[in-house]
Design a protein around this motif. Sequence first.
Motif, PDB file in Angstrom:
ATOM      1  N   LEU A 124       0.830  -1.211   0.000  1.00 18.96           N
ATOM      2  CA  LEU A 124       0.000   0.000   0.000  1.00 18.96           C
ATOM      3  C   LEU A 124       0.864   1.261   0.000  1.00 18.96           C
ATOM      4  CD1 LEU A 124      -2.785  -1.030   2.517  1.00 18.96           C
ATOM      5  CD2 LEU A 124      -3.161  -0.353   0.137  1.00 18.96           C
ATOM      6  N   ASN A 125       1.897   1.270   0.832  1.00 18.21           N
ATOM      7  CA  ASN A 125       2.777   2.442   0.907  1.00 18.21           C
ATOM      8  C   ASN A 125       3.521   2.696  -0.399  1.00 18.21           C
ATOM      9  OD1 ASN A 125       2.026   3.094   3.513  1.00 18.21           O
ATOM     10  ND2 ASN A 125       3.650   1.892   4.442  1.00 18.21           N
ATOM     11  N   ASN A 126       3.731   1.630  -1.186  1.00 18.59           N
ATOM     12  CA  ASN A 126       4.384   1.764  -2.490  1.00 18.59           C
ATOM     13  C   ASN A 126       3.382   1.995  -3.617  1.00 18.59           C
ATOM     14  OD1 ASN A 126       6.927   1.446  -1.399  1.00 18.59           O
ATOM     15  ND2 ASN A 126       6.979  -0.750  -1.742  1.00 18.59           N
ATOM     16  N   GLY A 127       2.124   2.231  -3.282  1.00 17.12           N
ATOM     17  CA  GLY A 127       1.115   2.542  -4.285  1.00 17.12           C
ATOM     18  C   GLY A 127       0.589   1.335  -5.050  1.00 17.12           C
ATOM     19  N   CYS A 128       0.702   0.151  -4.459  1.00 17.82           N
ATOM     20  CA  CYS A 128       0.212  -1.095  -5.083  1.00 17.82           C
ATOM     21  C   CYS A 128       0.737  -1.238  -6.506  1.00 17.82           C
ATOM     22  CB  CYS A 128      -1.311  -1.159  -5.051  1.00 17.82           C
ATOM     23  SG  CYS A 128      -2.024  -1.204  -3.405  1.00 17.82           S
ATOM     24  N   GLN A 129       2.028  -0.960  -6.693  1.00 19.01           N
ATOM     25  CA  GLN A 129       2.623  -1.010  -8.027  1.00 19.01           C
ATOM     26  C   GLN A 129       2.698  -2.432  -8.581  1.00 19.01           C
ATOM     27  OE1 GLN A 129       6.351   1.090  -8.130  1.00 19.01           O
ATOM     28  NE2 GLN A 129       5.497   2.861  -7.094  1.00 19.01           N
ATOM     29  N   GLU A 130       2.955  -3.399  -7.716  1.00 22.56           N
ATOM     30  CA  GLU A 130       3.045  -4.780  -8.186  1.00 22.56           C
ATOM     31  C   GLU A 130       1.645  -5.318  -8.476  1.00 22.56           C
ATOM     32  OE1 GLU A 130       6.518  -3.697  -5.797  1.00 22.56           O
ATOM     33  OE2 GLU A 130       4.379  -3.658  -5.352  1.00 22.56           O
ATOM     34  N   SER A 131       1.573  -6.248  -9.418  1.00 20.87           N
ATOM     35  CA  SER A 131       0.282  -6.850  -9.755  1.00 20.87           C
ATOM     36  C   SER A 131      -0.154  -7.808  -8.647  1.00 20.87           C
ATOM     37  CB  SER A 131       0.395  -7.623 -11.069  1.00 20.87           C
ATOM     38  OG  SER A 131       1.162  -8.805 -10.883  1.00 20.87           O
ATOM     39  N   VAL A 132      -1.399  -8.208  -8.704  1.00 21.77           N
ATOM     40  CA  VAL A 132      -1.929  -9.191  -7.756  1.00 21.77           C
ATOM     41  C   VAL A 132      -1.122 -10.480  -7.849  1.00 21.77           C
ATOM     42  CG1 VAL A 132      -3.937 -10.648  -7.257  1.00 21.77           C
ATOM     43  CG2 VAL A 132      -4.239  -8.191  -7.660  1.00 21.77           C
ATOM     44  N   ASP A 133      -0.827 -10.925  -9.062  1.00 27.97           N
ATOM     45  CA  ASP A 133      -0.035 -12.154  -9.239  1.00 27.97           C
ATOM     46  C   ASP A 133       1.362 -12.003  -8.639  1.00 27.97           C
ATOM     47  OD1 ASP A 133      -2.086 -13.508 -10.491  1.00 27.97           O
ATOM     48  OD2 ASP A 133      -1.390 -13.022 -12.518  1.00 27.97           O
ATOM     49  N   GLU A 134       1.978 -10.846  -8.838  1.00 26.92           N
ATOM     50  CA  GLU A 134       3.310 -10.623  -8.254  1.00 26.92           C
ATOM     51  C   GLU A 134       3.251 -10.686  -6.732  1.00 26.92           C
ATOM     52  OE1 GLU A 134       5.783  -7.740 -11.222  1.00 26.92           O
ATOM     53  OE2 GLU A 134       3.926  -6.894 -10.400  1.00 26.92           O
ATOM     54  N   MET A 135       2.196 -10.116  -6.146  1.00 27.93           N
ATOM     55  CA  MET A 135       2.070 -10.149  -4.693  1.00 27.93           C
ATOM     56  C   MET A 135       1.887 -11.583  -4.188  1.00 27.93           C
ATOM     57  SD  MET A 135       2.781  -7.190  -3.784  1.00 27.93           S
ATOM     58  CE  MET A 135       2.581  -7.525  -2.037  1.00 27.93           C
ATOM     59  N   CYS A 136       1.102 -12.367  -4.908  1.00 25.96           N
ATOM     60  CA  CYS A 136       0.928 -13.776  -4.529  1.00 25.96           C
ATOM     61  C   CYS A 136       2.255 -14.519  -4.622  1.00 25.96           C
ATOM     62  CB  CYS A 136      -0.121 -14.445  -5.419  1.00 25.96           C
ATOM     63  SG  CYS A 136      -1.803 -13.881  -5.079  1.00 25.96           S
ATOM     64  N   ASN A 137       3.040 -14.222  -5.654  1.00 30.04           N
ATOM     65  CA  ASN A 137       4.351 -14.854  -5.795  1.00 30.04           C
ATOM     66  C   ASN A 137       5.307 -14.433  -4.688  1.00 30.04           C
ATOM     67  OD1 ASN A 137       3.632 -16.331  -8.062  1.00 30.04           O
ATOM     68  ND2 ASN A 137       4.286 -14.733  -9.483  1.00 30.04           N
ATOM     69  N   ILE A 138       5.251 -13.167  -4.306  1.00 29.26           N
ATOM     70  CA  ILE A 138       6.080 -12.687  -3.193  1.00 29.26           C
ATOM     71  C   ILE A 138       5.727 -13.451  -1.925  1.00 29.26           C
ATOM     72  CG2 ILE A 138       6.485 -10.719  -1.651  1.00 29.26           C
ATOM     73  CD1 ILE A 138       6.218  -8.931  -4.218  1.00 29.26           C
ATOM     74  N   LEU A 139       4.446 -13.570  -1.669  1.00 21.85           N
ATOM     75  CA  LEU A 139       3.998 -14.285  -0.472  1.00 21.85           C
ATOM     76  C   LEU A 139       4.428 -15.753  -0.527  1.00 21.85           C
ATOM     77  CD1 LEU A 139       2.426 -14.053   2.179  1.00 21.85           C
ATOM     78  CD2 LEU A 139       0.368 -14.626   0.906  1.00 21.85           C
ATOM     79  N   ARG A 140       4.219 -16.400  -1.664  1.00 20.62           N
ATOM     80  CA  ARG A 140       4.629 -17.804  -1.809  1.00 20.62           C
ATOM     81  C   ARG A 140       6.131 -17.963  -1.651  1.00 20.62           C
ATOM     82  NH1 ARG A 140       0.195 -18.156  -5.102  1.00 20.62           N
ATOM     83  NH2 ARG A 140       1.132 -17.605  -7.077  1.00 20.62           N
ATOM     84  N   SER A 141       6.900 -17.009  -2.163  1.00 19.63           N
ATOM     85  CA  SER A 141       8.358 -17.124  -2.081  1.00 19.63           C
ATOM     86  C   SER A 141       8.849 -17.098  -0.635  1.00 19.63           C
ATOM     87  CB  SER A 141       9.030 -16.022  -2.883  1.00 19.63           C
ATOM     88  OG  SER A 141       8.933 -14.767  -2.237  1.00 19.63           O
TER      89      SER A 141
END
Length: 179
Positions: free
Chosen positions: A155-172
């Motif tokens: 949120l602080n970064n303006g939600c620049q990453e896509s939803v898929d990227e965020m899911c991948n970050i979490l999975r990683s």
Amino acid sequence: MNIANNKRKRLSQEKIEKTFVELLQYKEINQITVTDICKLAHINRTTFYNNYLDIYDLADKIRLKLVEDVTNLYEDERTKGYNSNDFSKIFQLIKDNPLFFKTYFKLENDPNILSSEESYQYDTNLSKVFYNDEYIDYHIEFFKAGFNAIIKKWLNNGCQESVDEMCNILRSEYGHKKS
């Protein structure tokens, strides 16, 4: 039931909530007055007080609405007793409503999107595989805190990453675990 009045009431509430959320982006809650909201929303004080007791009641209703929205995302899973580990739904909701979620985190000292068993069921099946259920309460708290930290950063970064990227970050973050 008077549908026209219900619609008007709902529209008034939406206008009040939107104005409040906008004000919270640059003021603290204790600096916002009913007068501020009424002027910016172009409503009278009676309209505000017909819907909310005060600023804090408004804040609480917004917070509860967001919790309900998150809870509803996983209603099927909760009622059927499974966990898909599909975080795309929550990331999409946040990406679609960033100001409301920024507000949610601002309204409390330590709010969590995954704050209770009602909103998200931690996957205890995976915890049995990964941790043999040892110290499960600690793993749950660690996961919730980490997940909320990721959301706040996004949120602080303006939600620049896509939803898929965020899911991948979490999975990683859990990638070293093999099920």
